[in-house]
Scaffold this active site. Sequence first.
Site, PDB file in Angstrom:
ATOM      1  N   VAL A   4     -15.908  18.139 -17.585  1.00 19.89           N
ATOM      2  CA  VAL A   4     -16.162  18.940 -16.386  1.00 19.89           C
ATOM      3  C   VAL A   4     -15.235  20.142 -16.404  1.00 19.89           C
ATOM      4  O   VAL A   4     -14.017  19.995 -16.547  1.00 19.89           O
ATOM      5  CB  VAL A   4     -15.932  18.131 -15.092  1.00 19.89           C
ATOM      6  N   CYS A   5     -15.823  21.330 -16.268  1.00 16.79           N
ATOM      7  CA  CYS A   5     -15.015  22.542 -16.244  1.00 16.79           C
ATOM      8  C   CYS A   5     -15.463  23.435 -15.090  1.00 16.79           C
ATOM      9  O   CYS A   5     -16.405  23.108 -14.379  1.00 16.79           O
ATOM     10  CB  CYS A   5     -15.070  23.275 -17.571  1.00 16.79           C
ATOM     11  N   ALA A   6     -14.800  24.532 -14.941  1.00 20.76           N
ATOM     12  CA  ALA A   6     -15.053  25.407 -13.792  1.00 20.76           C
ATOM     13  C   ALA A   6     -16.466  25.968 -13.785  1.00 20.76           C
ATOM     14  O   ALA A   6     -17.138  25.951 -12.762  1.00 20.76           O
ATOM     15  CB  ALA A   6     -14.026  26.530 -13.746  1.00 20.76           C
ATOM     16  N   GLY A  13     -18.785  25.350 -16.568  1.00 18.43           N
ATOM     17  CA  GLY A  13     -19.669  24.638 -17.482  1.00 18.43           C
ATOM     18  C   GLY A  13     -19.780  25.295 -18.838  1.00 18.43           C
ATOM     19  O   GLY A  13     -20.469  24.803 -19.718  1.00 18.43           O
ATOM     20  N   ALA A  60     -18.283  22.145 -12.437  1.00 21.08           N
ATOM     21  CA  ALA A  60     -17.792  21.329 -11.327  1.00 21.08           C
ATOM     22  C   ALA A  60     -18.830  21.100 -10.228  1.00 21.08           C
ATOM     23  O   ALA A  60     -18.950  19.973  -9.731  1.00 21.08           O
ATOM     24  CB  ALA A  60     -16.528  21.953 -10.748  1.00 21.08           C
TER      25      ALA A  60
END
Length: 104
Positions: free
Chosen positions: A7-9, A11, A39
Amino acid sequence: MVRILLVCAAGMSTSLLVQRMQKAAAARNLDVKIEAHAAPEFDSCYREFDVILVGPQLRFRKADWAPLAAEAGIPLDVINPVDYGMVNGEKVLDTALKLAATKE
């Protein structure tokens, strides 16, 4: 098959990390599915995975997401910032596999 969610800010920042993790898994003949999602997509997709790794830039969200993951029986942790910054697919894959082993 071990299903790993990063999961990242947005994607996208983890796409290279996903590629390196997939390459490391292929070299070891491991059956894994690795995806990166932004996220805002967490609530709609986390139940589809066996392990959740959160990008260091979102470590503050661990407090929100860990209870949801725990309720679903899914281990969740934050990716080591050095491994993330160095795009070290081997080490991040190892982290994910160790977490997956705690689920069994």
